[in-house]
Design a protein around this motif. Structure first.
Motif, PDB file in Angstrom:
ATOM      1  N   TYR A 181      25.701 -28.067  -3.551  1.00 22.43           N
ATOM      2  CA  TYR A 181      26.529 -26.950  -3.613  1.00 22.43           C
ATOM      3  C   TYR A 181      26.148 -25.739  -3.693  1.00 22.43           C
ATOM      4  O   TYR A 181      25.926 -24.744  -2.720  1.00 22.43           O
ATOM      5  CB  TYR A 181      27.755 -27.073  -4.105  1.00 22.43           C
ATOM      6  CG  TYR A 181      28.779 -25.808  -4.005  1.00 22.43           C
ATOM      7  CD1 TYR A 181      29.358 -25.754  -2.860  1.00 22.43           C
ATOM      8  CD2 TYR A 181      28.655 -24.969  -5.188  1.00 22.43           C
ATOM      9  CE1 TYR A 181      29.997 -24.241  -2.898  1.00 22.43           C
ATOM     10  CE2 TYR A 181      29.588 -23.755  -5.005  1.00 22.43           C
ATOM     11  CZ  TYR A 181      30.179 -23.430  -3.758  1.00 22.43           C
ATOM     12  OH  TYR A 181      30.962 -22.384  -3.855  1.00 22.43           O
ATOM     13  N   MET A 182      25.207 -25.671  -4.940  1.00 20.21           N
ATOM     14  CA  MET A 182      24.574 -24.268  -5.239  1.00 20.21           C
ATOM     15  C   MET A 182      23.395 -24.097  -4.315  1.00 20.21           C
ATOM     16  O   MET A 182      23.378 -22.801  -3.944  1.00 20.21           O
ATOM     17  CB  MET A 182      24.067 -24.545  -6.585  1.00 20.21           C
ATOM     18  CG  MET A 182      25.040 -24.536  -7.786  1.00 20.21           C
ATOM     19  SD  MET A 182      26.199 -23.182  -7.597  1.00 20.21           S
ATOM     20  CE  MET A 182      25.243 -21.658  -7.795  1.00 20.21           C
ATOM     21  N   ILE A 183      22.659 -24.822  -3.583  1.00 21.81           N
ATOM     22  CA  ILE A 183      21.508 -24.677  -2.647  1.00 21.81           C
ATOM     23  C   ILE A 183      22.394 -24.162  -1.486  1.00 21.81           C
ATOM     24  O   ILE A 183      21.822 -23.221  -0.943  1.00 21.81           O
ATOM     25  CB  ILE A 183      20.903 -26.013  -2.287  1.00 21.81           C
ATOM     26  CG1 ILE A 183      20.097 -26.225  -3.596  1.00 21.81           C
ATOM     27  CG2 ILE A 183      20.066 -25.905  -1.296  1.00 21.81           C
ATOM     28  CD1 ILE A 183      19.441 -27.554  -3.550  1.00 21.81           C
ATOM     29  N   ALA A 184      23.754 -24.786  -0.994  1.00 26.23           N
ATOM     30  CA  ALA A 184      24.045 -24.253   0.178  1.00 26.23           C
ATOM     31  C   ALA A 184      24.731 -23.028   0.109  1.00 26.23           C
ATOM     32  O   ALA A 184      24.592 -22.028   1.023  1.00 26.23           O
ATOM     33  CB  ALA A 184      25.253 -25.521   0.477  1.00 26.23           C
ATOM     34  N   HIS A 185      25.228 -22.622  -0.985  1.00 27.78           N
ATOM     35  CA  HIS A 185      26.062 -21.439  -1.402  1.00 27.78           C
ATOM     36  C   HIS A 185      24.873 -20.254  -1.507  1.00 27.78           C
ATOM     37  O   HIS A 185      25.116 -19.209  -1.092  1.00 27.78           O
ATOM     38  CB  HIS A 185      26.766 -21.408  -2.741  1.00 27.78           C
ATOM     39  CG  HIS A 185      27.445 -20.161  -2.898  1.00 27.78           C
ATOM     40  ND1 HIS A 185      28.608 -19.947  -2.341  1.00 27.78           N
ATOM     41  CD2 HIS A 185      27.581 -19.221  -3.921  1.00 27.78           C
ATOM     42  CE1 HIS A 185      29.227 -18.749  -2.739  1.00 27.78           C
ATOM     43  NE2 HIS A 185      28.512 -18.397  -3.717  1.00 27.78           N
ATOM     44  N   ARG A 186      23.731 -20.600  -2.009  1.00 28.94           N
ATOM     45  CA  ARG A 186      22.699 -19.626  -1.928  1.00 28.94           C
ATOM     46  C   ARG A 186      22.143 -19.126  -0.536  1.00 28.94           C
ATOM     47  O   ARG A 186      21.848 -18.094  -0.231  1.00 28.94           O
ATOM     48  CB  ARG A 186      21.458 -20.028  -2.842  1.00 28.94           C
ATOM     49  CG  ARG A 186      21.776 -19.817  -4.326  1.00 28.94           C
ATOM     50  CD  ARG A 186      20.621 -20.500  -5.242  1.00 28.94           C
ATOM     51  NE  ARG A 186      20.849 -20.548  -6.523  1.00 28.94           N
ATOM     52  CZ  ARG A 186      20.542 -21.405  -7.443  1.00 28.94           C
ATOM     53  NH1 ARG A 186      19.443 -22.288  -6.967  1.00 28.94           N
ATOM     54  NH2 ARG A 186      20.855 -21.459  -8.629  1.00 28.94           N
ATOM     55  N   ARG A 187      22.101 -20.097   0.310  1.00 25.08           N
ATOM     56  CA  ARG A 187      21.762 -19.905   1.615  1.00 25.08           C
ATOM     57  C   ARG A 187      22.910 -19.271   2.421  1.00 25.08           C
ATOM     58  O   ARG A 187      22.683 -18.755   3.480  1.00 25.08           O
ATOM     59  CB  ARG A 187      21.484 -21.270   2.510  1.00 25.08           C
ATOM     60  CG  ARG A 187      20.046 -21.860   1.818  1.00 25.08           C
ATOM     61  CD  ARG A 187      19.763 -23.046   2.325  1.00 25.08           C
ATOM     62  NE  ARG A 187      19.795 -23.424   3.734  1.00 25.08           N
ATOM     63  CZ  ARG A 187      19.299 -24.503   4.558  1.00 25.08           C
ATOM     64  NH1 ARG A 187      19.067 -25.465   3.581  1.00 25.08           N
ATOM     65  NH2 ARG A 187      19.283 -24.443   5.795  1.00 25.08           N
ATOM     66  N   CYS A 188      24.173 -19.481   2.138  1.00 26.06           N
ATOM     67  CA  CYS A 188      25.207 -18.941   2.945  1.00 26.06           C
ATOM     68  C   CYS A 188      26.496 -18.590   1.959  1.00 26.06           C
ATOM     69  O   CYS A 188      27.053 -19.623   1.450  1.00 26.06           O
ATOM     70  CB  CYS A 188      25.965 -19.887   3.982  1.00 26.06           C
ATOM     71  SG  CYS A 188      27.064 -19.259   5.146  1.00 26.06           S
ATOM     72  N   ILE A 189      26.636 -17.393   1.482  1.00 27.09           N
ATOM     73  CA  ILE A 189      27.726 -17.090   0.450  1.00 27.09           C
ATOM     74  C   ILE A 189      29.089 -17.289   1.164  1.00 27.09           C
ATOM     75  O   ILE A 189      29.820 -17.258   0.048  1.00 27.09           O
ATOM     76  CB  ILE A 189      27.496 -15.878  -0.103  1.00 27.09           C
ATOM     77  CG1 ILE A 189      27.568 -14.646   0.962  1.00 27.09           C
ATOM     78  CG2 ILE A 189      25.944 -15.522  -0.772  1.00 27.09           C
ATOM     79  CD1 ILE A 189      27.514 -13.197   0.390  1.00 27.09           C
TER      80      ILE A 189
END
Length: 66
Positions: free
Chosen positions: A38-46
């Motif tokens: 989730y953190m990786i995805a959130h960093r790529r797309c806030i």
């Protein structure tokens, strides 16, 4: 009582990376991600948001209060 029938397609991903790519690109609407993914995805797309989370309290209640 009103019942809604909505077609759903469930797809098993081959890796967390493919799930993250699909979420970021908007190809999927809902995905199950662990905290790191989730953190990786959130960093790529806030704009990606978590709408549910399992907590230690939730696990305790499920395990001991059946």
């Amino acid at each position: 009582m009103r019942v809604w029938v909505v077609p759903v397609e469930i797809v098993r991903a081959s890796s967390y990376e493919s799930v993250i790519d699909s979420v970021v690109s908007g190809a999927v609407d809902v995905a199950v991600l662990g905290p790191a993914a989730y953190m990786i995805a959130h960093r790529r797309c806030i704009t990606i948001l978590s709408f549910s989370a399992v907590t230690c309290a939730t696990l305790f209640v499920r395990r001991f209060w059946k």
